[in-house]
Design a protein around this motif. Structure first.
Motif, PDB file in Angstrom:
ATOM      1  N   GLY A 231     -10.146  -0.982  21.663  1.00  0.00           N
ATOM      2  CA  GLY A 231      -9.174  -0.654  22.694  1.00  0.00           C
ATOM      3  C   GLY A 231      -8.073   0.249  22.172  1.00  0.00           C
ATOM      4  O   GLY A 231      -8.021   0.600  20.993  1.00  0.00           O
ATOM      5  N   GLN A 232      -7.173   0.600  23.077  1.00  0.00           N
ATOM      6  CA  GLN A 232      -6.118   1.555  22.771  1.00  0.00           C
ATOM      7  C   GLN A 232      -5.189   1.063  21.662  1.00  0.00           C
ATOM      8  O   GLN A 232      -4.828   1.813  20.759  1.00  0.00           O
ATOM      9  N   LEU A 233      -4.781  -0.202  21.709  1.00  0.00           N
ATOM     10  CA  LEU A 233      -3.844  -0.711  20.709  1.00  0.00           C
ATOM     11  C   LEU A 233      -4.448  -0.651  19.311  1.00  0.00           C
ATOM     12  O   LEU A 233      -3.798  -0.194  18.370  1.00  0.00           O
ATOM     13  N   LEU A 234      -5.683  -1.120  19.175  1.00  0.00           N
ATOM     14  CA  LEU A 234      -6.323  -1.128  17.860  1.00  0.00           C
ATOM     15  C   LEU A 234      -6.561   0.291  17.360  1.00  0.00           C
ATOM     16  O   LEU A 234      -6.335   0.596  16.185  1.00  0.00           O
ATOM     17  N   PHE A 235      -7.010   1.173  18.257  1.00  0.00           N
ATOM     18  CA  PHE A 235      -7.290   2.561  17.860  1.00  0.00           C
ATOM     19  C   PHE A 235      -6.017   3.278  17.426  1.00  0.00           C
ATOM     20  O   PHE A 235      -6.008   4.026  16.442  1.00  0.00           O
ATOM     21  N   GLU A 236      -4.929   3.041  18.160  1.00  0.00           N
ATOM     22  CA  GLU A 236      -3.680   3.732  17.844  1.00  0.00           C
ATOM     23  C   GLU A 236      -3.141   3.332  16.479  1.00  0.00           C
ATOM     24  O   GLU A 236      -2.556   4.152  15.774  1.00  0.00           O
TER      25      GLU A 236
END
Length: 266
Positions: A231-236
C-alpha cells in the motif's frame, strides 16, 4: 319550562350512566390487578430460578423480530495479514521463533569453507533464487526447502547472511534480499528509516497499517504471490525494498479497487 317527570327521567338516566362507568372502572382495575399479580408471580419465579438469564431472554426476543445478513464478512486488513503470515510461517517451520527478536532464520547457513569457490559469489542486490549448488542441510530447519513454493524458497542471500525469520515471510524474493542486505550494512550506510535500532519492528508495524495501506492480502491462498500487495504508506517509507514488478502488480490490484497508484510524495 320542563315538566317535573322529564327532569326526573333525566336524573335517573344520568345516575345509571355513572353506575355503568363505575362498573367498567372496577372491571379494569380488577384486570390490572390480575396482571400485576401475574407479573409478580412470574418475576418471583425468575428470581428463584438459577437458569434465568435476562440477557439471553432479551437476545432471544430481539432475534424474533430482527434478522441480520450473514453473507458478507468484514475484513480487517491487519488481521487478514496476520492470518496469512502465520500460515506462511507454519509452512516455513518458523512460527515458534518469529516473535523472538533475537532469533536467526533457520535458512541461514553461513559461508562454509567447503563453499568458498567460484560457485558461491557474494550476494548482490540482484534478486532471484540461487542457482548455485545448495549448502549442507541445516538440521534446525527440519524441512526440505525444495518442497516450498518457488517464490518462498530461500535465496542465496537468505542462506549466506544472518537475518530475522520475519523477513523470510515476505512473498517477494527480491524484497527479502534487499531488506536482508540493507540491514546487514553499517548503520550509517543504510536508508534513514533502516538506521533505527528498531527498524525491523517499524517495518512490520507499517506492514500492519490498519487502513490497509501497509500490506494487503486478498483471496484465500496466501501462498499465491499475486494475493499480496503493498500500500501507499509502506511504499512511501520503504520504496527502496520493492522492485518494479512488485509495484506494478500492486498498482493493478489497486486500480481494480478504484485506488490511486503508488507514489513517493515529497
Amino acid at each position: 319550562m320542563a315538566e317535573p317527570w322529564a327532569v326526573s327521567d333525566a336524573i335517573t338516566n344520568r345516575l345509571w350512566s355513572f353506575e355503568a362507568m363505575d362498573a367498567d372502572l372496577e372491571t379494569e382495575l380488577h384486570n390490572l390487578g390480575d396482571l400485576n399479580k401475574q407479573f409478580g408471580n412470574g418475576f418471583t419465579s425468575f428470581q428463584g430460578s438459577d437458569t434465568f438469564n435476562i440477557s439471553e431472554e432479551l437476545q432471544a426476543d430481539d432475534t424474533a423480530f430482527f434478522t441480520f445478513p450473514d453473507d458478507h464478512t468484514l475484513e480487517v486488513p491487519s488481521l487478514t495479514l496476520l492470518n496469512a503470515a502465520m500460515r506462511v510461517a507454519q509452512q516455513l517451520n518458523v512460527s515458534d521463533i518469529i516473535w523472538d527478536m533475537t532469533a536467526i532464520s533457520p535458512f541461514y547457513q553461513g559461508l562454509h569453507h567447503s563453499d568458498s569457490d567460484s560457485s558461491l559469489s557474494p550476494p548482490s542486490l540482484d534478486s532471484g533464487l540461487s542457482t548455485s549448488r545448495p549448502s549442507p542441510t541445516n538440521s534446525s530447519l527440519q524441512m526440505d526447502p525444495n518442497e516450498l513454493p518457488l517464490h518462498l524458497q530461500p535465496t542465496r542471500t537468505q542462506r549466506l547472511i544472518a537475518h530475522h525469520p520475519l523477513l523470510d515471510l515476505l512473498p517477494w524474493p527480491s524484497t527479502r534480499d534487499k531488506m536482508i542486505q540493507v540491514f546487514n550494512l553499517p548503520v550509517h550506510m543504510r536508508p534513514s528509516n533502516a538506521q533505527d535500532p528498531m527498524g525491523l519492528v517499524r517495518f512490520v508495524y507499517d506492514m500492519e497499517d490498519e487502513s490497509g495501506e501497509g500490506v494487503l492480502v486478498t483471496g484465500q491462498n496466501p501462498f499465491e504471490p499475486g494475493t499480496w500487495e503493498i500500500g501507499q504508506l509502506l511504499f512511501e517509507k520503504w520504496w527502496w525494498a520493492f522492485d518494479t514488478a512488485v509495484v506494478e502488480s500492486s498498482n493493478r490490484s489497486r486500480k481494480n479497487r478504484g485506488k490511486a497508484k503508488l507514489v513517493i510524495r515529497g
